[in-house]
Design a protein around this motif. Structure first.
Motif, PDB file in Angstrom:
ATOM      1  N   GLY A 133      41.451  34.351  51.053  1.00 40.73           N
ATOM      2  CA  GLY A 133      42.697  33.744  51.556  1.00 40.73           C
ATOM      3  C   GLY A 133      43.094  32.543  50.727  1.00 40.73           C
ATOM      4  N   TYR A 134      42.139  31.722  50.362  1.00 40.38           N
ATOM      5  CA  TYR A 134      42.407  30.543  49.542  1.00 40.38           C
ATOM      6  C   TYR A 134      42.981  30.957  48.205  1.00 40.38           C
ATOM      7  N   LEU A 135      42.328  31.953  47.579  1.00 40.74           N
ATOM      8  CA  LEU A 135      42.794  32.401  46.268  1.00 40.74           C
ATOM      9  C   LEU A 135      44.194  32.990  46.360  1.00 40.74           C
ATOM     10  N   ARG A 136      44.472  33.703  47.434  1.00 40.94           N
ATOM     11  CA  ARG A 136      45.805  34.292  47.601  1.00 40.94           C
ATOM     12  C   ARG A 136      46.867  33.204  47.725  1.00 40.94           C
ATOM     13  N   LEU A 137      46.538  32.165  48.517  1.00 41.93           N
ATOM     14  CA  LEU A 137      47.504  31.095  48.686  1.00 41.93           C
ATOM     15  C   LEU A 137      47.789  30.382  47.373  1.00 41.93           C
ATOM     16  N   LYS A 138      46.753  30.146  46.600  1.00 37.97           N
ATOM     17  CA  LYS A 138      46.916  29.465  45.324  1.00 37.97           C
ATOM     18  C   LYS A 138      47.726  30.316  44.359  1.00 37.97           C
ATOM     19  N   LEU A 139      47.432  31.601  44.368  1.00 36.32           N
ATOM     20  CA  LEU A 139      48.167  32.479  43.455  1.00 36.32           C
ATOM     21  C   LEU A 139      49.619  32.580  43.876  1.00 36.32           C
TER      22      LEU A 139
END
Length: 818
Positions: free
Chosen positions: A629-635
Motif C-alpha cells: 500500500g505504501y509503495l502504491r501511494l508513493k507511485l
C-alpha cells in the motif's frame, strides 16, 4: 594051489592115494601163501593209489587182485575183503574226483567193476564148491583107507567116482573160464592182448572201436599201426617199462587210428601177463571220443557264456553310465564311448532326425581321415541317403560289409575311405530319434554279431536321450516355477511391506460382522485394539452398538454396490475422543476389508493448517499489505501529472521505496520456501538442496551427514525445521563470511538432532538482533511450536554452532514372512 602074489595093483592104489594126499597138502600150503600175497598186494596197491597220481590204474589193479582172490579165498574171507576194499577204493576215487584229479565219469566204473567182481566170485565160488567137494572126497577116501583098508574094491569104486567128479569139476572150471571170456567179450571197454608188438587177441568192443569188421582184420597186425604218430614214442616207452618191470602202467590219454585213418581219443591202462608161456600185455582201452567232444562243446559253451556274461556286464555298465548322465551332450558322448567298448570301429557319429533331415549331434575318429571339418556341421537329407532312409523307415539296423559292393552307398570325396558301414536306428517306441552310425576303413569289419551287441546300447541310448529331454524340460519347469515362486514371494513381501507401511488398522470382515483376520499397529494400545488382540471375533465384541450398526449398514451398501464406502466416527477412547475414519472395500460376495484410520492428528493438522493460513493472511495483511500500500501511494504520488519533485528528494524516496520492496521480497521468499512442494521430500535431500543453493550464492561449501535410520516427519514439523534452517543459512550468507558449513542429522529412536556448524566470523549471542530481519527470536518461536529446543553457540572469530532437537515417532519394523 597057486598063490597070487600080484600085489602091484593095490600097491599102486596106495601110492596114488599118497601122491594125492601129498599134492593136496602142497596145494593147501600154496593156497595159503597166495592168499597172503594177495593181501599184501592189496595193501601195497592201496598205498600206491594214495601216494601216486595213477589212481585209475591202481583202482583197476585192486579189482584185478580181488578177482584173482576170488579163486583162493573162502566165501566169508572173500566177502569181507571185497566189502572193505571196494568201499575203500570207492572212497579214495570219490576224493580224487572231488579234488579234481580224476574225472567224475570214472565213478561209473565202480558198479561195473563190482558186477564183474560178483560174477568172478560166483565162478570162484562154484570152483571152491567143487574143490571143497573134492577135498571132502579126499578126506573121506583117506579115512576109508586108514580105517577100512580091506575094502579095496569099494575104494577103487569110490576113486572112480572121485575121478569122475574131478573131471566134472574140470569141466566146470572150463565153463567158468568160458563165462569169464564172454564177460570180457561183452565188456563196454576194448580189451586187447599184444605180444612181441603184435595184437593176439581183441574183444568185440575193440573191433568196433577200431572200425573193423571182425577180429581177422586186427589180429596179427602191429599194435603201433593203430597208435597216432604223436603218441608212438610214448606207447613204446610204456611197453618197455612193463617188460622191464613186469608191472602195469597208469591210465593215460592217447589217440588211436581206425582202419579208415580217422582219429579216436582213448584212455589206456595196461598190465603185463603171460600168454601160452610167452610174455604179453593186456590193455584196457576206453573210447573217450564222445567225452572229448562233449568237453570241446563245453569249452565252446563256456567261452560263449563268458562272452555273454562279459557283454551283459558291459551292457550293465552302459545302462548305469547312460542313466547317470543328465545333459544331452554328455549322453551323446557316453553313447559313442560305450559303443567303442562293444565294437571296434574307425569312426562313429550320431545324427538326430529333425523332420526329413539328419543333423549331426556328435562324432569322433574322423580327424584321423581328415574328415572332421566335413562332419562338424553335417546336415543331410533322407532323400539323398537310401541306406539311412531304409534304417529310419524300417526301424531296423543296416549293415554294409563292403560299401564298394553296394549300389545304394552314396560316395563322397571326403568319406571315400569308408569301406564298411553300420547304421542302427535309435527308437523310442514307434518314434525314431536318430541314427548311430559306425564307419570302418576295413571291408567286412561289421557283422550281425556287432548289431546284436549294439542293439541293447541303442535301446538304452533312446531311453537316456528321452530322460535328458524330460530332465531338461523338468529343470526348465522347475526354474520357471522357482521364478514364479520368487515373484510370488516378492509380491507377498511387497504386499506385506505395503500392509506394514499402512498405519491404518485393517479388518477382514464377513457380512454378519464376523472378524476373519486383522492387522493392528503395535503402538495402538486403545481399548478396542486390546479387545481385537485379546481374541474377540465379532464387531459386537469390539465396538459400541451404534458404531457396529454404522459399519454393518455401510458394509451392506459396499457389498451391494461394489463401491468403496467411507465414513467418519468420533469414538471415546480412554477418556479421550478420537476421530476415526472407516473405509470399507468389498473383496467378495460377503466379505470386506475395513481400513480403520485414526485421523485425530490429521484433523488437528488441518486445524493447524487453517490457523497457519490465517496467520499467513494476517502477516500478509499486516506486513506485505502495508508495504505494498505504501509503495502504491508513493507511485501514484509521483506519477500524477504536474507533480513537481526535485531530483534529490526523488532519489531519497526511491531508496526508501527500494528498502520497503526488499523487505517485502524477503517476506514473500520465506513464505514461498515454506510452502514449496519439495517440502514433502526426504528431509536430508531437501535440506541439502537448500544449503547448496545458498552456498552457491555465498560461495561456501556444504557437507551433510545422516546417522541412524531416517524416517518421514509430519509436514508441519518438516516445514518449521526447514524455516529454521533456511533462516540460519541466510544469516551465514549475510554475516558469517564462512567457507565451510557442516550439517549433521542424527536420528535416534525417539528424537532427531540437527547440528549446523560454520567456520565464519561468529558473533555475541547476547547482542540484540538487528531490527527488520528474521532473527534468533523467530527461530526460537518456530522450534517451540514443534516441541523442539534450539541452542546457538557462537563467539567472535570461532564460528557458530546451531543445535536443533525435536521429538519423532519411534521406528516399528514389522516381521517379514518367510
Amino acid at each position: 594051489m597057486a598063490v597070487d602074489t600080484t600085489k602091484p595093483k593095490n600097491t599102486g592104489k596106495f601110492e596114488t592115494l599118497f601122491d594125492s594126499f601129498y599134492e593136496s597138502a602142497t596145494a593147501q600150503w600154496l593156497k595159503e601163501k597166495i592168499t597172503l600175497i594177495l593181501d599184501v598186494g592189496l595193501i601195497l596197491t592201496a598205498i600206491l593209489m594214495l601216494a601216486t597220481d595213477a589212481v585209475i590204474f591202481y583202482f583197476h589193479f585192486i579189482f584185478l587182485l580181488l578177482t584173482v582172490g576170488a579163486f583162493y579165498w573162502q566165501i566169508r574171507a572173500f566177502t569181507i575183503r571185497a566189502v572193505i576194499w571196494v568201499s575203500a577204493v570207492s572212497a579214495m576215487l570219490l576224493i580224487s574226483v572231488v579234488v579234481g584229479e580224476v574225472p567224475i565219469d570214472e565213478m561209473t566204473e565202480i558198479p561195473m567193476m563190482a558186477a564183474i567182481l560178483v560174477l568172478v566170485f560166483i565162478i570162484g565160488r562154484r570152483r571152491a564148491i567143487a574143490e571143497n567137494a573134492l577135498r571132502v572126497a579126499n578126506e573121506e577116501l583117506e579115512s576109508r583107507v586108514a580105517s577100512r583098508t580091506h575094502q579095496l574094491t569099494t575104494v577103487n569104486a569110490d576113486l572112480t567116482v572121485e575121478v569122475a567128479r574131478r573131471r566134472e569139476t574140470e569141466s566146470i572150471l572150463r565153463e567158468s573160464e568160458e563165462r569169464y571170456r564172454r564177460l570180457v567179450e561183452l565188456s563196454f571197454e576194448a580189451v586187447a592182448i599184444h605180444s612181441n608188438g603184435k595184437i593176439v587177441d581183441l574183444n568185440s568192443a575193440g573191433v568196433k572201436m577200431l572200425g573193423a569188421a571182425s577180429t581177422d582184420d586186427i589180429i596179427g597186425k602191429p599194435i603201433l599201426d593203430f597208435v597216432h604218430p604223436d603218441y608212438v614214442n610214448l606207447v613204446q616207452t610204456r611197453v618197455g617199462e612193463q617188460v622191464d618191470s613186469d608191472q602195469g602202467v597208469p591210465l593215460i590219454e592217447e589217440k588211436f587210428l581206425r582202419l579208415d585213418g580217422s582219429e579216436v581219443s582213448v584212455e589206456v591202462a595196461a598190465v603185463p601177463i603171460t600168454l601160452e608161456g610167452q610174455p604179453a600185455i593186456q590193455t584196457v582201452i576206453r573210447d573217450i571220443t564222445a567225452r572229448k567232444q562233449a568237453e570241446t562243446e563245453r569249452e565252446i559253451l563256456l567261452a560263449t557264456e563268458r562272452e555273454q556274461r562279459l557283454l551283459a556286464e558291459t551292457l550293465g555298465d552302459v545302462f548305469l553310465a547312460l542313466a547317470a548322465q543328465t545333459s544331452h551332450e554328455t549322453v551323446l558322448d557316453e553313447i559313442l564311448r560305450q559303443a567303442r567298448r562293444l565294437v571296434s570301429f574307425s569312426a562313429a557319429n550320431i545324427v538326430l532326425l529333425k523332420g526329413e533331415k539328419l543333423i549331426i549331434a556328435r562324432h569322433q575318429g574322423y580327424m584321423t581321415f581328415d574328415s572332421r571339418r566335413t562332419m562338424a556341421n553335417l546336415e543331410q537329407s533322407l532323400v539323398d541317403l537310401p541306406l539311412d532312409r531304409e534304417a529310419v523307415e524300417t526301424r531296423q539296423p543296416v549293415v554294409i560289409p563292403d560299401t564298394r559292393d553296394n549300389t545304394n552307398w552314396v560316395i563322397t570325396p571326403e568319406l571315400n575311405w569308408i569301406r564298411s558301414f553300420i547304421a542302427l536306428p535309435i527308437c523310442l517306441g514307434d518314434r525314431v530319434l536318430g541314427l548311430l552310425r559306425l564307419d570302418s576303413n576295413v571291408p567286412g569289419k561289421f557283422s550281425e554279431k556287432d548289431v546284436n551287441r549294439l542293439q541293447s546300447l541303442v535301446n538304452a541310448a533312446a531311453i537316456a536321450l528321452e530322460n535328458t529331454r524330460l530332465y531338461d524340460q523338468a529343470r526348465q519347469e522347475i526354474a520357471e516355477r522357482i521364478q514364479v515362486e520368487r515373484a510370488l514371494r516378492r509380491s507377498a513381501a511387497n504386499n506385506q511391506a505395503i500392509l506394514n507401511a499402512i498405519t491404518d488398522s485393517i479388518f477382514h470382515l464377513r457380512r454378519d460382522g464376523r472378524l476373519l483376520d486383522y492387522k493392528i499397529q503395535e503402538e495402538n494400545q486403545s481399548e478396542w485394539a486390546r479387545k481385537v488382540t485379546g481374541g474377540s471375533k465379532t464387531l459386537q465384541e469390539i465396538f459400541p452398538p451404534d458404531l457396529v450398526g454404522l459399519i454393518l449398514n455401510f458394509m451392506d451398501v459396499a457389498l451391494s454396490s461394489k463401491v468403496r464406502q467411507i465414513f467418519e466416527y468420533r469414538l471415546k477412547v480412554d477418556k479421550n475422543t478420537r476421530n476415526l475414519e472407516f473405509r470399507l472395500v468389498p473383496t467378495g460376495d460377503n466379505e470386506v476389508l475395513a481400513l480403520l484410520a485414526d485421523i485425530t492428528d490429521y484433523k488437528a493438522g488441518q486445524a493447524a493448517l487453517e490457523k497457519e493460513r490465517a496467520r499467513i493472511a494476517r502477516d500478509l495483511h499486516d506486513s506485505l499489505g502495508q508495504s505494498m500500500g505504501y509503495l502504491r501511494l508513493k507511485l501514484d504520488q509521483y506519477s500524477m501529472e504536474g507533480a513537481a519533485v526535485d531530483s534529490e528528494t526523488l532519489r531519497q524516496e526511491l531508496v526508501h521505496m527500494r528498502d520497503v520492496a526488499n523487505e517485502s521480497y524477503e517476506i514473500v521468499r520465506s513464505m514461498l520456501a515454506a510452502a514449496r512442494p519439495s517440502n514433502s521430500n526426504a528431509l536430508h535431500a531437501v535440506l541439502l538442496a537448500q544449503a547448496r543453493s545458498v552456498g552457491s550464492r555465498a560461495r561456501f561449501k556444504v557437507e551433510l551427514n545422516s546417522e541412524g535410520q531416517a524416517r518421514a516427519l509430519p509436514p508441519v514439523v518438516q516445514q518449521q525445521v526447514l524455516f529454521i534452517c533456511q533462516e540460519a543459512l541466510n544469516n551465514i550468507e549475510k554475516h558469517a563470511a564462512a567457507e565451510m558449513v557442516n550439517i549433521d542429522l542424527i536420528w535416534q529412536p525417539r528424537a532427531l538432532t540437527i547440528k549446523m556448524v560454520d567456520d565464519g566470523h561468529g558473533f555475541r549471542t547476547d547482542v540484540a538482533v538487528e531490527q527488520g530481519h528474521f532473527g534468533l527470536t523467530i527461530m526460537q518461536e518456530r522450534a517451540t511450536e514443534i516441541n523442539g529446543r534450539l541452542t546457538i553457540n557462537s563467539a567472535p572469530g570461532r564460528g557458530t554452532e546451531l543445535v536443533l532437537e525435536i521429538p519423532v515417532a519411534p521406528v516399528v519394523v514389522p516381521p517379514v514372512d518367510a
